[in-house]
Enzyme design. Structure first.
Site, short mmCIF file in Angstrom:
data_model
loop_
_atom_site.label_atom_id
_atom_site.label_comp_id
_atom_site.label_asym_id
_atom_site.label_seq_id
_atom_site.Cartn_x
_atom_site.Cartn_y
_atom_site.Cartn_z
N CYS A 237 0.84 -1.19 0.00
CA CYS A 237 0.00 0.00 0.00
C CYS A 237 0.88 1.24 0.00
O CYS A 237 1.57 1.51 1.00
CB CYS A 237 -0.91 0.00 1.22
SG CYS A 237 -1.98 1.44 1.27
N ASN A 246 -2.16 -6.62 -1.29
CA ASN A 246 -3.28 -7.50 -1.62
C ASN A 246 -3.36 -8.70 -0.69
O ASN A 246 -2.34 -9.21 -0.22
CB ASN A 246 -3.12 -8.02 -3.06
CG ASN A 246 -3.22 -6.93 -4.09
OD1 ASN A 246 -4.31 -6.44 -4.36
ND2 ASN A 246 -2.09 -6.54 -4.66
#
Length: 297
Positions: A237, A246
């Protein structure tokens, strides 16, 4: 017909934030290995500006080099007509457009408002469908935005419904920064399902706060049947330093197997790929299931 459809996004969403450029041969091998696991969808690349996403600059070469197997689709992300043109030139059969439910995120991520992005996508979707190419829609920041905070589920539903009305066969709802929890995920999905058929909704959870599997379970209980994941939990992220990205496809698959829900995907084969690609990238394996199976030998 399997109970759950898994959409593997590792080669695109998983790799795009890797700081070191991944060799073309490694990308091609990753897609080819994933194609042998029983997955029916492997997102293979993105036809975006190499200035903004240098990792995806060789997506045309990837698409030309992979061994495409019958029954498997290899979608690519296209942000505009220029990207679509390049994708069509290498024979893609499915593309994806990427919008947002957050006005601030849309401005910072694709330099336009939500309304402007949807207007831009209309031409892309129309051209793709005229060319016989399926279009999947993504909506990011469905449970929170790094700039705005909480996101109104009604806004998520509005954007998803607009994408569906323009011709997307499916809309994937993404918790881009991984801040969601089961209660919020259920509330968001229930609201979107008022405007978009449940059978045409996919969920895309990031695992920043370790909630992705719980969120997936909550959405399965509501009737969702399509989920995105990345082998070895590839990705990260960019809005939360050091955060995981993910949800690992292996972890999702292990949970689904334990629940007796069929996917057609081979867990051992997928876990082996996760171990391999983690070594190629010189990074820890982000899948807890992958690490456990590897330790067992």
């Amino acid at each position: 017909m399997h109970d759950i459809r898994l959409v593997e996004v590792g080669p695109r969403d998983g790799l795009q934030n890797e700081k070191t450029l991944v060799p073309l041969a490694t990308k091609v091998e990753l897609v080819n290995r994933l194609s042998a696991t029983g997955l029916s969808v492997v997102e293979a690349g993105a036809f975006v500006s190499p200035k903004w996403v240098p990792q995806m600059a060789d997506s045309a070469e990837v698409m030309q080099a992979i061994a495409r197997k019958p029954g498997i689709t290899y979608p690519v992300l296209v942000p505009n007509e220029k990207g679509l043109e390049a994708a069509l030139a290498v024979g893609v059969t499915e593309v994806a457009v990427f919008g947002a439910a957050s006005e601030a995120f849309s401005q910072k991520n694709i330099n336009c408002s939500i309304a402007e992005s949807l207007d831009r996508f209309r031409a892309v979707i129309d051209r793709a469908r005229l060319s016989g190419v399926k279009v999947r829609g993504y909506v990011s920041c469905v449970l929170g935005c790094p700039y705005e905070g909480a996101v109104d589920p009604g806004k998520v539903a509005e954007v998803a419904a607009r994408l569906m009305a323009m011709g997307c066969y499916e809309v994937s709802l993404g918790d881009t920064i991984g801040v969601g929890n089961p209660r919020a995920a259920r509330a968001m999905l229930k609201r979107v399902a008022e405007d978009v058929p449940m059978g045409r909704i996919a969920l895309h959870f990031h695992d920043t706060y370790g909630q992705a599997l719980a969120n997936i379970l909550a959405c399965i209980e509501l009737g969702a049947r399509v989920f995105d994941g990345a082998v070895a939990g590839l990705g990260g992220c960019p809005y939360a330093k050091g955060a995981s990205g993910n949800v690992a496809t292996e972890d999702v698959l292990y949970m689904l197997n334990g629940m007796g829900l069929s996917t057609g995907v081979d867990l051992d084969a997928l876990a082996a790929i996760g171990t391999w690609i983690s070594g190629e990238l010189n990074r820890p394996n982000g899948s807890k299931v992958g690490r456990a199976l590897s330790a067992k030998g």
